[in-house]
Design a protein around this motif. Structure first.
Motif: not given
Lengths: 100, 464
Positions: B380, B377, B125-126, B382-383
């Protein structure tokens, strides 16, 4: 991934020239920076400080902070919240910001 | 420091209605909004949208015209392009307009900053090319930007269906609508249908949208139970599964728009340390408010979706109620004098809100969409993955402020807006405790980025 809808009844909008990483981008008056970049085919506006993964605008309403760019030397500007201005120098934000 | 009677945050339906009501009772109102034009997200760009053909965006969009026109009043100090970076319990308001920061004081504050889309954490989704349905609609309304290739829409909820129909009316092809509404929820929502009929207008609109999609022959895939976005550095494909079928289906697309409902944006009410409750039906935090929509912080009220999802029309009604509350609090009118008007408003509100329980049950995102698998994740910025949050729970983290300290989850530029709900729910699930017990991030100003140089321009105001 985006294009402008061709609308015969839409009022003609003034063209605004901005620059993204030095490249000329033709935007329309009333575009936010993020909208202008998307319309010009720019998909990535920053890379993350953690892994360097590419990111592009996500929410377009000021919530996700994915469209952070540097605008006229000011870092961390939310591209979806600021309108384009003639001659604006927009730079992608790669990795973490440095102090000073 | 200048003192204003009333500061309203947001110029969506709630904020605009609150301002109109307040000035009708002799109060001058300052209305601040981040956006360059009034309308909020629902009536966004209503004055400037290039989509002049009313059919495309629909009647409910153009309904906002009257409210927006009402903002054009000399007693309303409307400040577009203005960001709120600070609000204290003493009602000091920090604003940033361009490069100029300022501090003002308010006697009364109405927070009408609306909703945001519920986080939809799926694998991939990132990736650039994955956005939200809300973002697609904002681009459509504000500048007429539309997908340049057949788009995939995925998720559930009224906004997703509305966007699909708006795209169709604008002649934009939809590759597929991947509907994640769990099959059983049509049955679960049925008992709530009779009371939802009190708001038959909204119900009929929904039925109409579904019919329009069907007539257009859109590929509407139902009961999607798994969803992944794939690609190297940008979206290339969307994969999904339906029901219990192990087979994966796949579509190549440059654009995936996700949506699973909207939730109150509690960033400011949290930073103010207002009391919040977890709403199990809406699966979201809501600031606790009384019959006048006042929070437990004196002088601060919340109107519209920022206080719990009610929709645009009910938001405007709440705005009126909060505007009257402000007029009473500021001594411009007595409670007695407003009795009839308030009675009418509350009756209209009850009728408008009657559809919510039905919609909340029908479009409730299933647990696996809110509690993603370990590799996905969650934060988003700081992953941080769902698995890391679960590991932190195993090591004794009970709440999101602990996982924040250990993993930086929620500490990035979005300040937890995109992960907060997911992290609270993950920790509650992993620890076998309620979400209410688990709590939420402790938030602090500045709410939005502000440089030291900009901040310094407010020093003069603050020292007075």
């Amino acid at each position: 991934m985006f294009k402008r809808l061709s609308l015969p009844d839409a009022p003609a909008q003034k063209t605004v020239i901005v620059y993204f990483d030095g490249r000329q981008v033709t935007a329309k008056d009333g575009d936010t920076i993020a909208a202008a970049l998307l319309s010009a085919g720019v998909e990535v506006c920053r890379t993350t400080p953690v892994s360097g993964s590419p990111r592009g605008p996500y929410c377009m309403m000021g919530v996700c902070f994915e469209c952070l760019v540097e605008v006229d030397n000011i870092p961390n500007v939310q591209g979806c919240q600021v309108l384009v201005k003639e001659g604006m120098q927009i730079r992608s934000q790669n990795g973490a910001r440095r102090l000073g | 420091m200048t003192t204003h009677d009333l500061v309203i945050l947001g110029s969506g339906p709630a904020g605009m209605a609150a301002a109109a009501t307040a000035v009708a009772h002799g109060i001058t109102a300052v209305v601040v909004d981040e956006q360059p034009a009034p309308g909020g997200q629902i009536y966004r760009s209503i004055e400037s949208t290039p989509l002049k053909e009313r059919r495309i965006l629909g009647d409910d969009y153009w309904h906002g015209k009257e409210l927006v026109d009402g903002l054009d009043d000399p007693r309303i100090d409307y400040r577009p392009g203005t960001t709120l970076w600070q609000l204290t319990r003493q009602l000091e308001v920090g604003l940033l307009q361009g490069e100029k920061a300022s501090m003002v004081r308010a006697r009364h504050v109405i927070l009408a900053h609306g909703a945001m889309e519920r986080p939809f954490p799926i694998p991939g989704w990132t990736l650039p090319g994955v956005m939200t349905a809300g973002s697609g609609q904002i681009l459509l309304k504000s500048v007429g930007l539309v997908p340049s290739a057949p788009v995939v829409l995925a998720g559930c909820g009224p906004l997703l269906l509305l966007l699909a129909v708006q795209y169709l009316r604008a002649g934009i092809p939809i590759a597929a609508l991947l509907d994640t509404t769990p099959a059983g929820q049509y049955r679960d929502a049925l008992p709530l249908l009779p009371s939802a009929l009190r708001n038959v207008r909204t119900l009929l609109k929904g039925v109409g949208l579904l019919a329009e999609l069907r007539r257009a022959g859109v590929r509407h895939v139902r009961n999607v139970t798994a969803l992944e976005a794939e690609g190297e550095n940008r979206l290339k494909r969307v994969r999904w599964q339906c029901g219990n079928d192990p087979e994966w289906h796949c579509l190549t697309t440059p654009l995936l728009l996700l949506h699973q409902g909207v939730v109150p944006n509690t960033q400011v009410t949290r930073a103010l340390d207002c009391a919040h409750d977890w709403d199990e039906r809406q699966l979201a935090w809501q600031p606790r408010t009384d019959a006048w929509l006042a929070t437990d912080v004196e002088g601060v009220a919340v109107a519209g979706d920022a206080g719990g999802i009610v929709g645009a029309r009910a938001s405007a009604m709440q705005g009126r109620l909060a505007g009257l509350g402000a007029a009473i609090a500021l001594g411009r009118v007595s409670e007695d004098e407003t009795r009839e008007e308030v009675k009418r408003l509350r009756r209209d509100l009850a009728r408008e809100a009657a559809i919510r329980p039905f919609l909340d049950v029908l479009y409730r995102p299933a647990a696996h969409w809110r509690l993603p698998e370990d590799d996905t994740l969650v934060c988003r910025c700081e992953e941080v993955t769902a698995g890391e949050i679960r590991r932190m729970a195993e090591q004794g983290c009970r709440g999101p402020n602990q996982t924040k300290s250990f993993t930086r989850c929620g500490m990035g530029p979005c300040q937890g807006r995109m992960c907060g709900l997911t992290v609270s729910e993950l920790l509650a699930d992993a620890n076998g405790q309620s979400v209410a017990e688990t709590g939420y991030y402790r938030l602090r100003p500045p709410f939005k980025p502000i440089t030291l140089g900009q901040l310094a321009t407010a020093a003069e105001d603050a020292s007075e």
